[in-house]
Design a protein around this motif. Structure first.
Motif, PDB file in Angstrom:
ATOM      1  N   GLN A 174       0.848  -1.193   0.000  1.00 45.69           N
ATOM      2  CA  GLN A 174       0.000   0.000   0.000  1.00 45.69           C
ATOM      3  C   GLN A 174       0.884   1.243   0.000  1.00 45.69           C
ATOM      4  O   GLN A 174       1.987   1.228   0.551  1.00 45.69           O
ATOM      5  N   SER A 176       0.344   3.694   1.716  1.00 43.67           N
ATOM      6  CA  SER A 176       0.291   4.304   3.050  1.00 43.67           C
ATOM      7  C   SER A 176       1.679   4.373   3.692  1.00 43.67           C
ATOM      8  O   SER A 176       1.924   5.199   4.579  1.00 43.67           O
ATOM      9  N   ARG A 200       0.270  -7.034  -4.480  1.00 45.12           N
ATOM     10  CA  ARG A 200      -0.405  -7.978  -3.584  1.00 45.12           C
ATOM     11  C   ARG A 200      -0.693  -9.266  -4.336  1.00 45.12           C
ATOM     12  O   ARG A 200      -1.162  -9.201  -5.476  1.00 45.12           O
ATOM     13  N   ASP A 202      -3.107 -10.989  -4.856  1.00 43.20           N
ATOM     14  CA  ASP A 202      -4.560 -11.171  -4.960  1.00 43.20           C
ATOM     15  C   ASP A 202      -4.896 -12.053  -6.156  1.00 43.20           C
ATOM     16  O   ASP A 202      -4.153 -12.094  -7.133  1.00 43.20           O
ATOM     17  N   SER A 209      -5.821  -6.885  -9.641  1.00 48.21           N
ATOM     18  CA  SER A 209      -4.588  -7.250 -10.312  1.00 48.21           C
ATOM     19  C   SER A 209      -3.546  -7.464  -9.219  1.00 48.21           C
ATOM     20  O   SER A 209      -3.710  -6.980  -8.101  1.00 48.21           O
ATOM     21  N   PHE A 212      -0.833  -3.016  -8.905  1.00 47.11           N
ATOM     22  CA  PHE A 212      -1.719  -1.929  -9.321  1.00 47.11           C
ATOM     23  C   PHE A 212      -1.196  -0.633  -8.720  1.00 47.11           C
ATOM     24  O   PHE A 212      -0.126  -0.626  -8.097  1.00 47.11           O
ATOM     25  N   GLN A 214      -1.815   2.988  -6.492  1.00 46.99           N
ATOM     26  CA  GLN A 214      -2.655   3.725  -5.544  1.00 46.99           C
ATOM     27  C   GLN A 214      -2.217   5.179  -5.536  1.00 46.99           C
ATOM     28  O   GLN A 214      -1.091   5.508  -5.919  1.00 46.99           O
ATOM     29  N   GLU A 216      -2.059   7.966  -2.608  1.00 43.99           N
ATOM     30  CA  GLU A 216      -2.241   8.215  -1.185  1.00 43.99           C
ATOM     31  C   GLU A 216      -2.389   9.711  -0.959  1.00 43.99           C
ATOM     32  O   GLU A 216      -1.724  10.515  -1.627  1.00 43.99           O
ATOM     33  N   PHE A 254      -9.464   0.458   9.141  1.00 40.76           N
ATOM     34  CA  PHE A 254      -8.043   0.349   8.811  1.00 40.76           C
ATOM     35  C   PHE A 254      -7.285   0.570  10.117  1.00 40.76           C
ATOM     36  O   PHE A 254      -7.690   1.423  10.916  1.00 40.76           O
ATOM     37  N   GLU A 278     -15.988   0.402  -5.385  1.00 39.16           N
ATOM     38  CA  GLU A 278     -15.138   0.947  -4.327  1.00 39.16           C
ATOM     39  C   GLU A 278     -13.897   1.589  -4.944  1.00 39.16           C
ATOM     40  O   GLU A 278     -13.162   0.946  -5.679  1.00 39.16           O
ATOM     41  N   LEU A 279     -13.684   2.866  -4.633  1.00 39.49           N
ATOM     42  CA  LEU A 279     -12.488   3.541  -5.169  1.00 39.49           C
ATOM     43  C   LEU A 279     -11.345   3.545  -4.173  1.00 39.49           C
ATOM     44  O   LEU A 279     -10.185   3.477  -4.555  1.00 39.49           O
ATOM     45  N   GLY A 280     -11.668   3.652  -2.893  1.00 41.39           N
ATOM     46  CA  GLY A 280     -10.565   3.709  -1.950  1.00 41.39           C
ATOM     47  C   GLY A 280     -11.009   3.700  -0.509  1.00 41.39           C
ATOM     48  O   GLY A 280     -12.197   3.637  -0.187  1.00 41.39           O
ATOM     49  N   GLY A 306      -6.546   6.573   0.433  1.00 42.52           N
ATOM     50  CA  GLY A 306      -5.765   5.841  -0.560  1.00 42.52           C
ATOM     51  C   GLY A 306      -6.731   5.327  -1.600  1.00 42.52           C
ATOM     52  O   GLY A 306      -7.686   4.618  -1.268  1.00 42.52           O
ATOM     53  N   ARG A 311      -8.995   1.654 -10.739  1.00 43.55           N
ATOM     54  CA  ARG A 311     -10.455   1.757 -10.591  1.00 43.55           C
ATOM     55  C   ARG A 311     -10.941   3.105 -11.119  1.00 43.55           C
ATOM     56  O   ARG A 311     -11.989   3.210 -11.738  1.00 43.55           O
TER      57      ARG A 311
HETATM   58  C1  FA5 Z   1      -5.619   0.378   1.465  1.00 44.54           C
HETATM   59  O1  FA5 Z   1      -4.702  -0.068   0.769  1.00 44.54           O
HETATM   60  C2  FA5 Z   1      -5.384   1.502   2.419  1.00 44.54           C
HETATM   61  N1  FA5 Z   1      -3.957   1.759   2.510  1.00 44.54           N
HETATM   62  C3  FA5 Z   1      -6.155   2.732   1.958  1.00 44.54           C
HETATM   63  C4  FA5 Z   1      -6.168   3.818   2.990  1.00 44.54           C
HETATM   64  C5  FA5 Z   1      -5.264   4.844   2.913  1.00 44.54           C
HETATM   65  C6  FA5 Z   1      -7.104   3.817   4.023  1.00 44.54           C
HETATM   66  C7  FA5 Z   1      -5.267   5.869   3.855  1.00 44.54           C
HETATM   67  C8  FA5 Z   1      -7.138   4.809   4.980  1.00 44.54           C
HETATM   68  C9  FA5 Z   1      -6.205   5.848   4.880  1.00 44.54           C
HETATM   69  P1  FA5 Z   1      -7.448  -1.130   0.393  1.00 44.54           P
HETATM   70  O2  FA5 Z   1      -6.752  -2.397   0.607  1.00 44.54           O
HETATM   71  O3  FA5 Z   1      -8.905  -1.113   0.543  1.00 44.54           O
HETATM   72  O4  FA5 Z   1      -6.912   0.027   1.347  1.00 44.54           O
HETATM   73  O5  FA5 Z   1      -7.092  -0.607  -1.075  1.00 44.54           O
HETATM   74  C10 FA5 Z   1      -7.425   0.696  -1.538  1.00 44.54           C
HETATM   75  C11 FA5 Z   1      -7.977   0.661  -2.937  1.00 44.54           C
HETATM   76  O6  FA5 Z   1      -7.042   0.043  -3.816  1.00 44.54           O
HETATM   77  C12 FA5 Z   1      -9.216  -0.165  -3.086  1.00 44.54           C
HETATM   78  O7  FA5 Z   1     -10.334   0.580  -2.729  1.00 44.54           O
HETATM   79  C13 FA5 Z   1      -9.214  -0.470  -4.545  1.00 44.54           C
HETATM   80  O8  FA5 Z   1      -9.665   0.645  -5.306  1.00 44.54           O
HETATM   81  C14 FA5 Z   1      -7.770  -0.634  -4.835  1.00 44.54           C
HETATM   82  N2  FA5 Z   1      -7.363  -2.045  -4.846  1.00 44.54           N
HETATM   83  C15 FA5 Z   1      -7.197  -2.883  -3.802  1.00 44.54           C
HETATM   84  N3  FA5 Z   1      -6.789  -4.091  -4.195  1.00 44.54           N
HETATM   85  C16 FA5 Z   1      -6.684  -4.030  -5.536  1.00 44.54           C
HETATM   86  C17 FA5 Z   1      -6.281  -4.955  -6.568  1.00 44.54           C
HETATM   87  N4  FA5 Z   1      -5.863  -6.184  -6.275  1.00 44.54           N
HETATM   88  N5  FA5 Z   1      -6.305  -4.531  -7.856  1.00 44.54           N
HETATM   89  C18 FA5 Z   1      -6.677  -3.277  -8.150  1.00 44.54           C
HETATM   90  N6  FA5 Z   1      -7.053  -2.368  -7.262  1.00 44.54           N
HETATM   91  C19 FA5 Z   1      -7.064  -2.731  -5.960  1.00 44.54           C
END
Ligand code: FA5
Length: 336
Positions: A174, A176, A200, A202, A209, A212, A214, A216, A254, A278-280, A306, A311
């Motif tokens: 992440q 973060s 990840r 995943d 994917s 990917f 992010q 932040e 989180f 879900e965007l973030g 984040g 997306r």
């Molecule tokens: C996080 O990674 C947190 N670090 C986000 C955060 C930041 C929360 C700051 C609070 C404060 P999460 O695992 O939900 O959260 O991922 C964030 C976004 O990344 C998801 O909403 C989604 O849009 C995207 N995402 C997550 N996993 C994948 C994936 N495997 N492929 C593509 N996009 C993804």
């Protein structure tokens, strides 16, 4: 100045021009801004009035002859050396796309990152970044994720193979982690966004994917509240997707934010249906995280978010499968 001599000298030299360098030397000597013809022109002032007319006529004749001789010599030299036959105009704009050359376009994910950072820059954020190869302190510990937390499971992350006993390294899961790197080095007020790749293991599907991007966001200052967070996210969504975009917040969890939420936008699919995507994630920076980087949580508060860049790109371009971004099919990529 004797124009007959000038003319005869020029004709003799023209007969001996064989190279581009000689041509240029000739041009400077006779036709240049401080050349002999210019000098002959200046001489007109010193001529007795009754001879001016005749001198002027002869000067024009001489000029024309030298100019014509020079052009002919240039063509003759060019015919022998093909690289001179095309005159290159370096001020001419480049040809973007031809049969032979296709320079490509910026990848839609990179375009989206550029547009996102532009928008956040207009909202007063500066751009930061951090390493993709991370230690557990920045990816987990300082973010309030303790040693035996399930998020740190080796099956959920890409850890590097390390010699026994060496500190673990991983591909960051992440962005973060950049929050910590920034707060370690700066004092509030902080207002940054940090785009980048995350990894990840995943299971790959239409919206997931294993690599990917992010983006932040982090804001730390006095008197920052949840209202600032929601305003920021809604303003971003409207600025990016248009003022009629529908957004919603859902309570979430989180370890590094409290309270936490996830935010969604209504995604319209090409077949006409609509679903929330879900965007973030986002939330108020947990006081423990601030304390970890020696920012006094009694004085400062902050919010972080984040979002998943792919997306956003999907929502924006009506792409319904994330895998399309990574198949490198130029027919797909050329559309952006
Ligand atoms: C996080 O990674 C947190 N670090 C986000 C955060 C930041 C929360 C700051 C609070 C404060 P999460 O695992 O939900 O959260 O991922 C964030 C976004 O990344 C998801 O909403 C989604 O849009 C995207 N995402 C997550 N996993 C994948 C994936 N495997 N492929 C593509 N996009 C993804």
């Amino acid at each position: 100045m004797n124009l007959d001599e000038l003319s005869a000298g020029a004709q003799a030299e023209l007969a001996m021009l064989h190279t581009a360098r000689q041509l240029e030397a000739f041009r400077i000597k006779y036709l240049g801004a401080r050349g002999l013809l210019k000098e002959a022109g200046d001489h007109l002032r010193a001529i007795a009035p009754e001879q001016k007319r005749e001198y002027g006529r002869k000067l024009n004749e001489t000029k024309r002859a030298i100019q014509a001789g020079f052009e002919a010599a240039r063509e003759a030299v060019a015919a022998r050396s093909p690289e001179l036959s095309t005159v290159i105009d370096i001020t001419e704009p480049g040809r973007i796309r031809t049969e032979q050359y296709s320079p490509g376009t910026l990848h839609p994910v990179n375009q989206t990152i550029d547009d996102l950072t532009d928008l956040f820059a207009r909202m007063g954020f500066s751009i930061a970044d951090g390493p993709e190869l991370e230690d557990e302190f920045h990816n987990f510990e300082a973010l309030n994720v303790p040693p035996h937390h399930p998020a740190r499971d080796p099956l959920e992350n890409f850890y590097l193979e390390r010699p026994a006993g060496a500190a673990p390294y991983m591909l960051r899961s992440q962005t973060s982690s950049v929050q910590i790197r920034i707060m370690e080095n700066r004092r509030p007020p902080i207002r940054i966004v940090a785009p980048g790749r995350v990894y990840r293991p995943d299971t790959v599907d239409a919206t997931h994917s294993w690599m990917f991007h992010q983006l932040e966001g982090l804001v730390v200052d006095r008197d920052i509240t949840m209202i600032d967070l929601k305003t920021c996210i809604v303003q971003f969504a409207r600025g990016f997707f248009g003022t009629d975009v529908k957004t919603r917040f859902r309570p979430s969890f989180f370890p590094f934010t409290e309270p936490s939420a996830e935010f969604d936008v209504l995604f319209h699919y090409p077949d006409g249906s609509a679903r929330w995507m879900e965007l973030g994630g986002c939330g108020m920076v947990d006081p423990n995280v601030l304390a970890m980087v020696k920012i006094d949580p009694e004085i400062y508060t902050g919010f972080a978010f984040g979002l998943g860049v792919e997306r956003v790109a999907m929502r924006r371009h009506g792409v319904d499968d994330i895998r399309a971004f990574y198949e490198n099919d130029v027919r797909f990529l050329r559309q952006f």
